[in-house]
Design a protein around this motif. Structure first.
Motif, short mmCIF file in Angstrom:
data_model
loop_
_atom_site.label_atom_id
_atom_site.label_comp_id
_atom_site.label_asym_id
_atom_site.label_seq_id
_atom_site.Cartn_x
_atom_site.Cartn_y
_atom_site.Cartn_z
N MET A 334 60.68 33.34 23.55
CA MET A 334 60.62 34.35 22.50
C MET A 334 59.53 35.39 22.73
N VAL A 335 58.61 35.14 23.66
CA VAL A 335 57.42 35.99 23.78
C VAL A 335 57.20 36.39 25.25
N ASP A 336 57.03 37.70 25.49
CA ASP A 336 56.89 38.20 26.87
C ASP A 336 55.79 37.47 27.65
N ARG A 337 54.72 37.18 26.96
CA ARG A 337 53.55 36.57 27.60
C ARG A 337 53.89 35.28 28.37
N TYR A 338 54.94 34.56 27.93
CA TYR A 338 55.25 33.27 28.56
C TYR A 338 56.57 33.31 29.33
N SER A 339 57.14 34.50 29.50
CA SER A 339 58.47 34.56 30.10
C SER A 339 58.43 34.32 31.61
N TRP A 340 59.41 33.56 32.09
CA TRP A 340 59.55 33.33 33.54
C TRP A 340 59.74 34.65 34.29
N LEU A 341 60.24 35.68 33.59
CA LEU A 341 60.53 36.96 34.25
C LEU A 341 59.28 37.58 34.86
N GLU A 342 58.13 37.24 34.29
CA GLU A 342 56.87 37.80 34.77
C GLU A 342 56.63 37.47 36.25
N GLY A 343 57.06 36.27 36.64
CA GLY A 343 56.81 35.87 38.02
C GLY A 343 58.00 36.12 38.94
N PHE A 344 59.00 36.86 38.48
CA PHE A 344 60.25 36.99 39.23
C PHE A 344 60.60 38.46 39.39
N ASP A 345 60.96 38.86 40.61
CA ASP A 345 61.55 40.19 40.83
C ASP A 345 60.73 41.30 40.17
N PRO A 346 59.47 41.52 40.64
CA PRO A 346 58.57 42.44 39.94
C PRO A 346 59.11 43.87 39.82
N LYS A 352 54.07 44.97 33.44
CA LYS A 352 54.61 43.70 32.96
C LYS A 352 56.00 43.91 32.37
N LYS A 353 56.83 42.89 32.53
CA LYS A 353 58.19 42.97 31.98
C LYS A 353 58.15 42.80 30.46
N ARG A 354 59.19 43.34 29.81
CA ARG A 354 59.27 43.27 28.34
C ARG A 354 60.66 42.82 27.94
N GLY A 355 61.04 41.61 28.37
CA GLY A 355 62.43 41.17 28.23
C GLY A 355 62.72 40.14 27.17
N THR A 356 61.72 39.83 26.32
CA THR A 356 61.99 38.86 25.24
C THR A 356 61.73 39.55 23.89
N PRO A 357 62.10 38.89 22.78
CA PRO A 357 62.03 39.58 21.47
C PRO A 357 60.63 39.92 20.98
N TYR A 358 59.59 39.23 21.46
CA TYR A 358 58.22 39.48 20.97
C TYR A 358 57.31 39.87 22.13
N ALA A 360 53.49 40.53 24.14
CA ALA A 360 52.45 39.59 24.56
C ALA A 360 51.48 39.26 23.44
N ASN A 361 51.47 40.11 22.40
CA ASN A 361 50.59 39.84 21.25
C ASN A 361 51.36 39.30 20.05
N PHE A 362 52.54 38.74 20.31
CA PHE A 362 53.35 38.09 19.28
C PHE A 362 53.88 39.08 18.22
N LYS A 363 54.04 40.31 18.64
CA LYS A 363 54.57 41.33 17.72
C LYS A 363 56.05 41.55 18.04
N ALA A 364 56.87 41.59 16.97
CA ALA A 364 58.32 41.78 17.19
C ALA A 364 58.58 43.15 17.80
N LYS A 365 59.54 43.19 18.73
CA LYS A 365 59.87 44.45 19.42
C LYS A 365 61.28 44.90 19.02
N PRO A 366 61.67 46.09 19.45
CA PRO A 366 63.04 46.54 19.16
C PRO A 366 64.11 45.54 19.62
N LEU A 367 63.82 44.75 20.65
CA LEU A 367 64.81 43.75 21.09
C LEU A 367 65.08 42.72 20.00
#
Ligand code: 9MR
Length: 383
Positions: A334-346, A352-358, A360-367
């Motif tokens: 649910m949170v970019d900070r912990y997403s596996w995407l960060e370590g994959f296909d930079p 930093k990637k922004r592919g989850t709903p929240y 890195a500071n636990f704030k909801a995003k447009p997603l």
């Protein structure tokens, strides 16, 4: 299984409820799982094990747990059921981390999926399995090893796990064929998969049995071969009477080309719908098991990028939710900070990637809003 709201309302959750101020409880009414429920669906997320105090996408991280508890009714362990975690050796098991997740799920009224009873690529096996000697009768030995694994997991968790990714990623995307591994070489390609599903059916007759894979709707040559391979596999299951209930569509969707959302969707939608139509035509249910957005080729500017990710996701989810056979949607975190995407296909710009709903500071995003609005506008009820 206790409904989560029942748990919240009960004394069992007194400690938890006491830590919520009333605005949070009020906001929970509009959580993603609540919105999903209105069209007969569920929303959930992957969760990781983590020591209390660890900065992880874990239930033991209060900031992460409060997002899970507000937004989700369904959880799946991100890694902790994999053989690399549960199988230190050929005759040994370790369920410490998975038990901790299962206990959290139970005490907070979440349903729980099991990912995965067998992740087929050899790359993901524990070292001992890659080097395993299957002896003079390799097929029998491999069958016994797989069956014992399924039996041990399913008996331990019983009805606490209601749906399993029985087999994950069996199809080689480049060829569309079932992968060659030490196990499929010993037991046979189709037989390996059939043994897994028959064992799961015998040991967890209550559970939904899922074949899970990452074929995706983007128009790359590899995804097309992958989709054809998965269709062939699903047809084979039906011909042989293999007990498979559903196709898990991982849905790690990707912005891989510098095109607009409309352009990306218009090239992807037709062939993707034909694929889904064939799958449901064979009587399979659908799940979104690992949703996130790889924003690799989306603009660097954060506001523009978040908008594009949200719009791309909304278009995808609208198509998926037009299928009544799709009931469960799970985010892969649910949170970019912990997403596996960060370590994959930079990203080429190294941002930093922004592919989850929240964020890195636990704030909801447009997603997050895109997922909410896809559920809110889903007119089709899940079957
Ligand atoms: O997100 C998972 C990451 O933490 C692990 O390091 C990795 C290897 O175990 O697996 C990731 O999850 C994968 C999932 O199990 C299967 N589909 C692809 C996911 C992303 O790689």
């Amino acid at each position: 299984m206790l409904d989560r709201r029942t748990v919240l309302a009960s004394g069992l959750a007194a400690g938890l409820a006491a830590s919520f101020s009333s605005p949070v409880l009020a906001a929970e009414a509009d959580g993603l799982s609540k919105l999903a429920e209105r069209s007969g669906r569920r929303f959930g997320s992957a969760v990781a094990w983590g020591k209390p105090g660890a900065d992880r996408g874990s239930f033991a991280n209060p900031a992460y747990a409060s997002i899970l508890e507000r937004e989700c009714s369904l959880l799946v362990p991100e890694n902790e059921l994999k053989w690399q975690w549960t199988r230190p050796g050929p005759t040994t098991f370790d369920f410490k981390q998975l038990d901790a997740i299962a206990d959290y799920a139970k005490s907070h009224g979440f349903d729980l999926r099991g990912h995965t009873l067998f992740w087929l690529p050899e790359k993901w096996y524990p070292k001992w399995l890659v080097a395993h000697d299957f002896g003079a009768k390799p097929a029998e030995a491999a069958e016994a090893l797989l069956t014992e694994h399924v039996r041990t997991v399913c008996r331990r968790y019983g009805t606490r796990i209601t749906s399993y990714d029985v087999v994950n990623e069996a199809v080689q995307p480049e060829t569309g064929e079932i992968r060659d591994t030490v196990v499929t070489k010993a037991l046979g390609h189709e037989r390996t998969l059939d043994v897994m599903f028959h064992a799961a059916k015998a040991e967890a007759p209550h559970a939904q049995l899922v074949y899970n894979d990452y074929m995706s709707w983007e128009r790359t040559g590899e995804d097309e071969t992958h989709m054809r391979g998965v269709l062939k596999l699903l047809e084979g299951f039906r011909k042989r009477g293999t007990p498979v209930d559903a196709l898990g569509i991982q849905s790690h969707i990707r912005i891989l080309k510098p095109l607009t959302v409309a352009e990306l969707v218009s090239e992807a939608e037709g062939p993707w719908r034909r694929f889904l139509d064939e799958v449901v035509g064979m009587g399979y249910k659908l799940l979104i098991t690992e949703f996130d957005v790889n924003d690799r080729k989306a603009p660097s500017d954060v506001a523009k990028r978040d908008r594009m990710v949200a719009d791309y996701a909304k278009a995808y989810l609208d198509i998926m939710l037009s299928y009544p056979q799709l009931k469960d949607v799970l985010a892969w975190g649910m949170v970019d900070r912990y997403s596996w995407l960060e370590g994959f296909d930079p990203r080429p710009d190294k941002l930093k990637k922004r592919g989850t709903p929240y964020d890195a500071n636990f704030k909801a995003k447009p997603l997050r809003e895109a997922i909410a609005s896809a559920f809110a506008s889903a007119s089709v009820q899940a079957a």
